[in-house]
Design a protein around this motif. Structure first.
Motif, PDB file in Angstrom:
ATOM      1  N   ALA A  68      57.780-117.173 -10.176  1.00 27.27           N
ATOM      2  CA  ALA A  68      58.962-117.820 -10.766  1.00 27.27           C
ATOM      3  C   ALA A  68      58.816-119.337 -10.741  1.00 27.27           C
ATOM      4  CB  ALA A  68      60.213-117.395 -10.005  1.00 27.27           C
ATOM      5  N   MET A  69      58.241-119.861  -9.677  1.00 29.22           N
ATOM      6  CA  MET A  69      58.070-121.300  -9.531  1.00 29.22           C
ATOM      7  C   MET A  69      57.197-121.889 -10.640  1.00 29.22           C
ATOM      8  SD  MET A  69      56.496-123.300  -6.230  1.00 29.22           S
ATOM      9  CE  MET A  69      57.561-122.351  -5.141  1.00 29.22           C
ATOM     10  N   VAL A  70      56.217-121.103 -11.107  1.00 26.52           N
ATOM     11  CA  VAL A  70      55.281-121.592 -12.129  1.00 26.52           C
ATOM     12  C   VAL A  70      56.010-121.978 -13.413  1.00 26.52           C
ATOM     13  CG1 VAL A  70      53.319-120.948 -13.595  1.00 26.52           C
ATOM     14  CG2 VAL A  70      53.357-120.261 -11.189  1.00 26.52           C
ATOM     15  N   TYR A  71      57.121-121.311 -13.712  1.00 28.03           N
ATOM     16  CA  TYR A  71      57.833-121.574 -14.961  1.00 28.03           C
ATOM     17  C   TYR A  71      58.430-122.973 -15.007  1.00 28.03           C
ATOM     18  CZ  TYR A  71      57.233-116.751 -16.465  1.00 28.03           C
ATOM     19  OH  TYR A  71      56.686-115.570 -16.880  1.00 28.03           O
ATOM     20  N   SER A  72      58.569-123.618 -13.845  1.00 28.19           N
ATOM     21  CA  SER A  72      59.038-125.007 -13.841  1.00 28.19           C
ATOM     22  C   SER A  72      58.030-125.930 -14.514  1.00 28.19           C
ATOM     23  CB  SER A  72      59.294-125.476 -12.412  1.00 28.19           C
ATOM     24  OG  SER A  72      58.098-125.498 -11.653  1.00 28.19           O
ATOM     25  N   ALA A  73      56.781-125.470 -14.655  1.00 24.47           N
ATOM     26  CA  ALA A  73      55.749-126.274 -15.321  1.00 24.47           C
ATOM     27  C   ALA A  73      56.111-126.574 -16.769  1.00 24.47           C
ATOM     28  CB  ALA A  73      54.400-125.554 -15.261  1.00 24.47           C
ATOM     29  N   PHE A  74      56.923-125.727 -17.402  1.00 22.36           N
ATOM     30  CA  PHE A  74      57.293-125.953 -18.799  1.00 22.36           C
ATOM     31  C   PHE A  74      58.045-127.270 -18.986  1.00 22.36           C
ATOM     32  CE2 PHE A  74      56.803-121.243 -19.112  1.00 22.36           C
ATOM     33  CZ  PHE A  74      55.875-121.229 -20.130  1.00 22.36           C
ATOM     34  N   PHE A  75      58.636-127.786 -17.916  1.00 23.81           N
ATOM     35  CA  PHE A  75      59.362-129.054 -18.037  1.00 23.81           C
ATOM     36  C   PHE A  75      58.396-130.231 -18.237  1.00 23.81           C
ATOM     37  CE2 PHE A  75      62.601-126.363 -16.155  1.00 23.81           C
ATOM     38  CZ  PHE A  75      63.720-126.740 -16.893  1.00 23.81           C
ATOM     39  N   ILE A  76      57.130-130.041 -17.907  1.00 25.55           N
ATOM     40  CA  ILE A  76      56.115-131.062 -18.224  1.00 25.55           C
ATOM     41  C   ILE A  76      55.985-131.175 -19.737  1.00 25.55           C
ATOM     42  CG2 ILE A  76      53.694-131.759 -17.970  1.00 25.55           C
ATOM     43  CD1 ILE A  76      53.624-130.134 -15.371  1.00 25.55           C
ATOM     44  N   MET A  77      55.930-130.017 -20.400  1.00 21.51           N
ATOM     45  CA  MET A  77      55.866-129.996 -21.864  1.00 21.51           C
ATOM     46  C   MET A  77      57.123-130.601 -22.477  1.00 21.51           C
ATOM     47  SD  MET A  77      57.390-128.166 -24.510  1.00 21.51           S
ATOM     48  CE  MET A  77      57.860-126.614 -23.764  1.00 21.51           C
ATOM     49  N   LEU A  78      58.295-130.266 -21.908  1.00 20.61           N
ATOM     50  CA  LEU A  78      59.551-130.789 -22.444  1.00 20.61           C
ATOM     51  C   LEU A  78      59.608-132.307 -22.349  1.00 20.61           C
ATOM     52  CD1 LEU A  78      62.171-128.190 -21.126  1.00 20.61           C
ATOM     53  CD2 LEU A  78      61.071-128.293 -23.370  1.00 20.61           C
ATOM     54  N   TYR A  79      59.005-132.868 -21.319  1.00 20.97           N
ATOM     55  CA  TYR A  79      58.944-134.329 -21.195  1.00 20.97           C
ATOM     56  C   TYR A  79      58.165-134.933 -22.355  1.00 20.97           C
ATOM     57  CZ  TYR A  79      58.016-138.972 -19.293  1.00 20.97           C
ATOM     58  OH  TYR A  79      57.919-140.328 -19.128  1.00 20.97           O
ATOM     59  N   ARG A  80      57.058-134.298 -22.707  1.00 19.15           N
ATOM     60  CA  ARG A  80      56.252-134.764 -23.851  1.00 19.15           C
ATOM     61  C   ARG A  80      57.036-134.682 -25.152  1.00 19.15           C
ATOM     62  NH1 ARG A  80      54.903-135.892 -28.039  1.00 19.15           N
ATOM     63  NH2 ARG A  80      52.841-135.950 -29.038  1.00 19.15           N
ATOM     64  N   GLU A  81      57.929-133.707 -25.243  1.00 21.29           N
ATOM     65  CA  GLU A  81      58.672-133.495 -26.476  1.00 21.29           C
ATOM     66  C   GLU A  81      59.999-134.245 -26.533  1.00 21.29           C
ATOM     67  OE1 GLU A  81      57.526-132.031 -29.200  1.00 21.29           O
ATOM     68  OE2 GLU A  81      55.639-131.847 -28.104  1.00 21.29           O
ATOM     69  N   GLY A  82      60.295-135.054 -25.498  1.00 20.86           N
ATOM     70  CA  GLY A  82      61.459-135.921 -25.601  1.00 20.86           C
ATOM     71  C   GLY A  82      62.583-135.704 -24.609  1.00 20.86           C
ATOM     72  N   MET A  83      62.395-134.824 -23.621  1.00 24.04           N
ATOM     73  CA  MET A  83      63.436-134.661 -22.602  1.00 24.04           C
ATOM     74  C   MET A  83      63.636-136.002 -21.882  1.00 24.04           C
ATOM     75  SD  MET A  83      65.454-132.304 -21.141  1.00 24.04           S
ATOM     76  CE  MET A  83      64.833-130.632 -20.906  1.00 24.04           C
ATOM     77  N   PRO A  84      64.870-136.468 -21.719  1.00 33.65           N
ATOM     78  CA  PRO A  84      65.123-137.779 -21.105  1.00 33.65           C
ATOM     79  C   PRO A  84      64.494-137.937 -19.730  1.00 33.65           C
ATOM     80  CG  PRO A  84      67.115-136.949 -22.134  1.00 33.65           C
ATOM     81  CD  PRO A  84      66.110-135.838 -22.192  1.00 33.65           C
ATOM     82  N   GLN A  85      63.966-139.122 -19.486  1.00 38.93           N
ATOM     83  CA  GLN A  85      63.262-139.412 -18.244  1.00 38.93           C
ATOM     84  C   GLN A  85      64.183-139.329 -17.027  1.00 38.93           C
ATOM     85  OE1 GLN A  85      61.574-143.354 -18.141  1.00 38.93           O
ATOM     86  NE2 GLN A  85      59.903-142.728 -16.789  1.00 38.93           N
ATOM     87  N   LYS A  86      65.471-139.580 -17.213  1.00 39.52           N
ATOM     88  CA  LYS A  86      66.394-139.620 -16.075  1.00 39.52           C
ATOM     89  C   LYS A  86      66.418-138.294 -15.318  1.00 39.52           C
ATOM     90  CE  LYS A  86      70.392-138.455 -18.991  1.00 39.52           C
ATOM     91  NZ  LYS A  86      71.717-138.911 -19.492  1.00 39.52           N
ATOM     92  N   TYR A  87      66.228-137.185 -16.038  1.00 38.93           N
ATOM     93  CA  TYR A  87      66.237-135.883 -15.370  1.00 38.93           C
ATOM     94  C   TYR A  87      65.057-135.742 -14.416  1.00 38.93           C
ATOM     95  CZ  TYR A  87      69.701-134.581 -18.898  1.00 38.93           C
ATOM     96  OH  TYR A  87      70.821-134.524 -19.695  1.00 38.93           O
ATOM     97  N   TYR A  88      63.927-136.296 -14.798  1.00 34.89           N
ATOM     98  CA  TYR A  88      62.726-136.200 -13.965  1.00 34.89           C
ATOM     99  C   TYR A  88      62.827-137.111 -12.745  1.00 34.89           C
ATOM    100  CZ  TYR A  88      61.023-133.616 -17.933  1.00 34.89           C
ATOM    101  OH  TYR A  88      60.882-132.668 -18.920  1.00 34.89           O
TER     102      TYR A  88
END
Length: 424
Positions: A168-188
């Motif tokens: 289940a923890m591995v699925y958090s890796a998708f947020f790396i991709m979301l960062y590339r696609e424009g997810m706001p930096q403040k969340y990270y």
């Protein structure tokens, strides 16, 4: 020139070469991990793990062939259907799955076991690529952030019912991709602060000291100007929030199964019980350290021969490499993984469609996460959570899932021009 010749010329053979090298080096190390000179068997013997892994490698080649001859449009057209199928399978897994070590995470098919949570990764990657490919999809807006996060959380929630925390923890890796696609930096930034406070909460016994330390650091960062009552109140509230969170985290950890609590304890104090809960990590570090610069030589690892490191052919396969091939051998394998990741970034950036780019970065994110966490586990920098080393660790589900994940992207890359024409 024929269409087939053009297609073959556009296949990224360098990526396939690196994949092949990692799989073969992993296969030899799986044999080394179970090798016993007193009862030595051939590496091709199907009664031992190396022979079984050879079967998985052979079937992986068949999967590669099927992916490469399939119509590239299938992966786009069937992405959401595949995701739905795997969601259904994940729902059924805790109900009819095979229970192993307290987890119902596998389906047993005769002599073989398959782990649906591993295969759901590529289905989730395809689903994310499908919903994000729309020109109107803007990750700077909460509506679209929620949609992307929901796609990730659905398989995570179902896998936690098994329960399989590592997968289940591995699925958090998708947020790396979301960062590339424009997810706001403040969340990270908030996520990093959250992780830092969590680690400090687990490491520092006195929560008042922790809160005071956090307030002290923040005072230097954001209170450089003139003091006023609002800022002082803010500091006090931050301190209270840290104390409340720390106590809450302690309560949550206390409810975890004992083996998971032990793994967290060992992370912060590896010497707490070197013959008990700290045995795996301690012996893994001994194995890697004993390899020195050049290593002891293939099949000469003493930690391996005497089974000091549990699960050495799966989660701790890297320590076999470190012991027998030393710093040099470990560096070569790390170089291959880094080369693969860098190459995939290059391929992702040259894609002509957002669908292929999003999927490509999903592949990169998952491989990077597995690579970093697995090696961190073996050297004591991360709790033991059962995350395999891609293409290296023993196991059919692991090899098949990573192979499918990677070669779908290689297939999409080889048809990037046709995909652009189709999207237009």
């Amino acid at each position: 020139m024929r269409q087939d010749d053009l297609y073959i010329n556009k296949i990224d053979w360098l990526t396939i070469l690196i994949y092949g090298l990692l799989v073969m080096i992993g296969w030899f190390n799986i044999y080394a991990a179970v090798y016993d000179e007193q009862t030595a068997k051939s590496i091709f013997d199907f009664s031992i793990n190396s022979g079984k892994q050879l079967i998985w490698i052979g079937t992986a080649v068949l999967l590669i062939t099927l992916i490469m001859v399939a119509d590239y449009r299938l992966f786009d057209n069937l992405s959401l259907i595949l995701f739905g199928i795997f969601v259904l399978i994940l729902i059924l897994t805790p109900i009819i799955g095979k229970e192993i070590n307290g987890q119902k995470a596998w389906f047993e098919l005769g002599p073989f076991r398959l782990q649906p949570g591993e295969f759901a990764k590529f289905a989730t990657a395809l689903a994310l690529a499908k919903i994000i490919e729309k020109p109107s999809f803007d990750l700077s807006k909460p509506k679209y952030q929620f949609q992307a996060t929901l796609v990730i959380l659905i398989p995570v929630a179902l896998i936690m019912l098994q329960p399989d925390t590592g997968t289940a923890m591995v699925y958090s890796a998708f947020f790396i991709m979301l960062y590339r696609e424009g997810m706001p930096q403040k969340y990270y930034v908030l996520a990093l602060i959250f992780i830092a406070v969590s680690l400090l909460s687990l490491a520092v016994e006195n929560n008042l000291y922790l809160a005071g330390g956090v307030v002290f650091v923040i005072s230097f960062l954001i209170l450089m100007g003139k003091k006023n009552w609002k800022r002082i109140l803010s500091l006090g509230l931050i301190g209270l929030a840290v104390i409340a969170y720390s106590y809450s985290l302690d309560m949550v950890v206390s409810k975890l199964p004992s083996h998971q609590q032990n793994r967290i304890m060992v992370l912060f104090n590896p010497d707490i019980d070197p013959l008990g809960v700290g045995w795996n990590v301690t012996q893994s570090k001994i194995a890697i350290g004993s390899g020195g610069f050049w290593g002891k030589g293939y099949l000469q690892g003493t930690q391996t021969k005497f089974d000091f490191v549990p699960e050495q052919h799966t989660d701790f396969i890297f320590c076999t490499l470190g012991e027998e091939f030393g710093w040099v051998g470990s560096l070569i394998v790390v170089f291959l993984f880094v080369s693969l990741l860098v190459r995939l970034v290059f391929l992702a950036e040259r894609q002509k469609t957002r669908f292929s780019r999003v999927y490509g970065y999903s592949v990169i994110s998952i491989l990077l996460f597995h690579f970093m966490i697995n090696i961190s586990m073996t050297i004591g920098l991360f709790p033991v959570v059962g995350i395999p080393l891609p293409f290296f660790s023993y196991g059919g589900s692991s090899l098949w899932s990573f192979t499918i994940l990677l070669f779908i992207f290689i297939k999409l890359d080889s048809h990037r021009i046709q995909l652009l024409g189709r999207m237009n």
